[in-house]
Design a protein around this motif. Structure first.
Motif, mmCIF file in Angstrom:
data_model
loop_
_atom_site.group_PDB
_atom_site.id
_atom_site.type_symbol
_atom_site.label_atom_id
_atom_site.label_comp_id
_atom_site.label_asym_id
_atom_site.label_seq_id
_atom_site.Cartn_x
_atom_site.Cartn_y
_atom_site.Cartn_z
ATOM 1 N N LEU A 193 -15.175 15.680 19.565
ATOM 2 C CA LEU A 193 -14.352 15.697 18.356
ATOM 3 C C LEU A 193 -13.187 16.675 18.509
ATOM 4 N N ALA A 194 -13.460 17.821 19.114
ATOM 5 C CA ALA A 194 -12.397 18.797 19.351
ATOM 6 C C ALA A 194 -11.355 18.228 20.303
ATOM 7 N N ASP A 195 -11.824 17.619 21.377
ATOM 8 C CA ASP A 195 -10.901 17.021 22.351
ATOM 9 C C ASP A 195 -10.000 15.974 21.700
ATOM 10 N N ALA A 196 -10.595 15.187 20.806
ATOM 11 C CA ALA A 196 -9.844 14.086 20.183
ATOM 12 C C ALA A 196 -8.884 14.578 19.097
ATOM 13 N N SER A 197 -9.109 15.777 18.581
ATOM 14 C CA SER A 197 -8.280 16.266 17.477
ATOM 15 C C SER A 197 -7.126 17.156 17.927
ATOM 16 N N VAL A 198 -7.286 17.866 19.046
ATOM 17 C CA VAL A 198 -6.255 18.821 19.466
ATOM 18 C C VAL A 198 -4.900 18.124 19.549
ATOM 19 N N THR A 199 -3.883 18.771 18.990
ATOM 20 C CA THR A 199 -2.585 18.129 18.783
ATOM 21 C C THR A 199 -1.460 18.926 19.440
ATOM 22 N N ILE B 148 3.867 23.859 21.812
ATOM 23 C CA ILE B 148 3.041 24.233 20.644
ATOM 24 C C ILE B 148 1.833 23.307 20.581
ATOM 25 N N ILE B 149 0.677 23.900 20.508
ATOM 26 C CA ILE B 149 -0.583 23.161 20.399
ATOM 27 C C ILE B 149 -1.301 23.616 19.139
ATOM 28 N N VAL B 150 -1.874 22.660 18.395
ATOM 29 C CA VAL B 150 -2.669 22.997 17.209
ATOM 30 C C VAL B 150 -4.132 22.694 17.486
ATOM 31 N N GLY B 151 -4.964 23.717 17.284
ATOM 32 C CA GLY B 151 -6.408 23.569 17.464
ATOM 33 C C GLY B 151 -7.181 23.572 16.159
ATOM 34 N N TYR B 152 -6.521 23.766 15.010
ATOM 35 C CA TYR B 152 -7.051 23.587 13.652
ATOM 36 C C TYR B 152 -8.072 24.614 13.184
ATOM 37 N N GLN B 153 -8.936 25.117 14.051
ATOM 38 C CA GLN B 153 -9.918 26.099 13.630
ATOM 39 C C GLN B 153 -10.314 26.972 14.815
ATOM 40 N N LYS B 154 -11.017 28.054 14.539
ATOM 41 C CA LYS B 154 -11.242 29.105 15.533
ATOM 42 C C LYS B 154 -12.299 28.749 16.581
ATOM 43 N N ALA C 156 -15.031 25.269 20.903
ATOM 44 C CA ALA C 156 -14.759 23.915 21.391
ATOM 45 C C ALA C 156 -13.265 23.605 21.310
ATOM 46 N N MET C 157 -12.612 24.028 20.218
ATOM 47 C CA MET C 157 -11.181 23.781 20.069
ATOM 48 C C MET C 157 -10.386 24.546 21.126
ATOM 49 N N GLN C 158 -10.821 25.754 21.418
ATOM 50 C CA GLN C 158 -10.114 26.556 22.427
ATOM 51 C C GLN C 158 -10.259 25.932 23.816
ATOM 52 N N ARG C 159 -11.435 25.408 24.104
ATOM 53 C CA ARG C 159 -11.628 24.729 25.399
ATOM 54 C C ARG C 159 -10.763 23.469 25.475
ATOM 55 N N SER C 160 -10.629 22.770 24.360
ATOM 56 C CA SER C 160 -9.809 21.555 24.343
ATOM 57 C C SER C 160 -8.349 21.867 24.642
ATOM 58 N N ALA C 161 -7.838 22.941 24.058
ATOM 59 C CA ALA C 161 -6.445 23.327 24.302
ATOM 60 C C ALA C 161 -6.222 23.654 25.779
#
Length: 573
Positions: A398-404, A529-535, A538-543
């Motif tokens: 989910l994190a991988d699919a959301s990172v923008t 610029i990358i948005v990871g949405y929350q702290k 998983a989001m940090q690994r996606s970025a």
């Protein structure tokens, strides 16, 4: 040793059967609760009027308030014959054990509910938290969100729970909304509807009762209904076309429940200071009659100031009942509320057939989830079961699919792995996952940490040091439990963000509510610029995956941040 060897396959088969059974698609809820049912008729016939009224009420329960509190809840269950419980803070094993205890206090099994918009972790310790709905709003593959719904339903059932007061289907088109905000899928009504349907279908197909909330729409408010009564000053046409749209779509898709918001909406009901929860014009006239909703209608929490401030001492409960709500959640005084409802019934303020239909609908919901053949939850191995590897894998997906990616190309984001690189995390007091993972790819790198209130002297010293570096990776972190629209950084730290973004060869990643970007002027000057949405880790690994070329970005911004970054912004490469 041999006996153990032979036993293991049996255990594996049992576990597989349980998981498959948990994910098996249930029969249609709306059809199920609106047809005659022998079990429902039998239970209803044996009930006194007081017991029938009790089925309307769902009371608060915790497992972090001690034995005296738990015993007081048990007494209410026995004395008032309540229909269900709404669980709040505590731990999963304690919850499962206490649910089993509470189920023994009543002749008719209880429906157990919880707010789990992002799973058990919204309320419980030692539990899985899936991404917030705004993070999910960036995902383009709704099948992943359906899968999340299935996983959340599995966790609920594992603890012995039956209702998730989710998803939030408010269109959050007010960045300063203090109560919805990141709990919404975004500000695009079509995206909100599609994501909400995918999520609730995942849960409902797996056997959990769900509630789309907060009808007719709490997204464009700047008042928290927990503390006061918000007003929606919009026209009927605007409400029909925007706020109500996701709910109409959810109803068409067969959602099992709808929760009513505490909002004053003059265009729908001109009664002064009347919350929508207590308006028959809204609950029955619009939701039930006009939109044709045949599922369960629940009030939002009746202890909130948005509803009880002007209707105290049980008046809110009886008005909610007469307005058309089927389930009264978290009454301030359920005993007094039940007495007033009994008085209203005796005075024929509600048709006998309507009252009977309400109670039978609630009993039919119990039958649908299997309470006609109640079985207690099994606390053994509960913690590892709800924290299973499959859950962690899905969270990362989910994190991988959301990172923008809002700005930059693959080469711009990757820069040069051989050059002297500064990796800077802002808003943290220890090295972040982002820094640790990214530094593995940049051998000639140095990590810098900046707190929320680092002194101007230290910031200037760091800026001088950074002159010796060829390229910078900056990450911005909101460490708060709930990600607000504005970062709680000092003005000096916000100035640092702008100063860094103005440098050449800077890639900035934001692990915070996307609305926070609007409060960081100059950020748009970053090369990437990358948005990871929350702290979350998983989001940090996606970025890091996107920066290093391990993954192509697919996320799209679910809300409009400012003129530079509107809804739907997102670079794919």
């Amino acid at each position: 040793m041999k006996s153990i060897k032979y036993l293991r396959p049996a255990l594996i088969v049992t576990a597989i059967f349980f998981i498959q059974n948990a994910f098996a698609q249930k029969a249609d809820f709306i059809a199920g609760i609106n047809q005659q049912n022998r079990w429902v008729d039998s239970v209803y016939k044996k009930m006194s009027r007081k017991e029938r009224i009790g089925q309307l009420f769902y009371i608060r329960a915790h497992t972090n308030k001690g034995k005296k509190y738990e015993d007081s809840v048990a007494a209410v269950i026995r004395d008032e014959h309540v229909g269900g419980l709404v669980f709040f803070q505590g731990g999963p094993v304690r919850h499962a054990n206490l649910i089993n205890v509470y189920q023994k206090q009543t002749k008719v099994p209880l429906l157990i509910a919880m707010d789990g918009e992002w799973g058990l972790g919204m309320r419980l310790d030692s539990s899985v938290s899936y991404p917030y709905q705004m993070t999910l709003g960036a995902i383009q593959d709704n099948n992943l969100i359906y899968k999340m719904g299935q996983m959340v339903a599995y966790d609920f059932k594992r603890l012995g729970m039956h209702i998730n007061f989710a998803p939030d289907m408010d269109v959050n088109n007010n960045p300063n909304n203090p109560v919805i905000n990141y709990r919404s899928f975004g500000d695009n009504k079509y995206n909100v509807a599609q994501k909400g349907i995918a999520y609730f279908k995942g849960m409902q197909d797996a056997g959990i009762i769900v509630f789309a909330k907060h009808f007719p729409g709490h997204g464009d408010t700047n008042v928290d209904s927990h503390f006061a009564l918000p007003q929606l000053p919009f026209t009927r046409a605007r409400l029909d076309s925007l706020e109500e749209y996701p709910f109409r779509e959810a109803i068409a898709a067969g959602v099992s429940g709808v929760m009513i918001a505490h909002l004053n909406i003059p265009a729908l009901d001109t009664t002064k200071n009347l919350p929508s929860t207590l308006s028959r014009k809204i609950v029955t006239g619009i939701l039930k009659d006009s939109l044709g909703f045949k599922g369960i209608v629940a009030s939002d929490a009746m202890e909130m100031q948005g509803v009880v401030k002007n209707f105290p001492n049980g008046e809110a409960d009886v008005r909610a009942f007469l307005a058309g709500n089927d389930l009264i959640e978290l009454s301030v005084n359920s005993q007094n509320g039940a007495k007033l409802i009994l008085k209203a019934i005796r005075k024929n303020k509600i048709p006998k057939a309507e009252f009977e239909a309400k109670i039978k609908k609630l009993l039919a919901a119990k039958y649908w989830v299997g309470l006609s053949n109640y079985k207690p939850a099994t606390p053994a191995n509960l913690i590892p079961d709800i924290n299973r590897p499959a859950a962690a894998e899905l969270i990362q997906q989910l994190a991988d699919a959301s990172v923008t990616v809002l700005k930059g190309t693959a080469p711009v984001l990757r820069q040069n792995p051989l050059k002297k690189t500064a990796i800077i995390s802002i808003g943290v007091d220890r090295p972040s996952v982002f820094e640790m993972e990214l530094s593995k790819w940049y051998a000639n790198s140095m990590i810098f940490l900046v707190g929320k209130s680092t002194s101007l002297t230290d910031l200037n010293r760091m800026l001088q040091t950074l002159k010796g570096f060829d390229q910078l990776y900056v990450s911005i972190h909101d460490s708060r439990t709930r990600p607000g629209s504005k970062l709680d950084f000092s003005s000096d730290v916000k100035y640092l963000v702008a100063a860094l973004a103005a440098k050449p060869n800077v890639v900035t990643s934001v692990f915070a509510n996307p609305y926070t970007i609007a409060g960081l002027p100059g950020l748009e000057k970053s090369a990437g610029i990358i948005v990871g949405y929350q702290k979350d880790d998983a989001m940090q690994r996606s970025a890091v995956k996107v920066i290093t070329g391990l993954m192509k970005p697919t996320g799209k911004l679910p809300v409009s941040v400012n003129m530079f970054f509107p809804t739907g912004a997102g670079v794919s490469f």
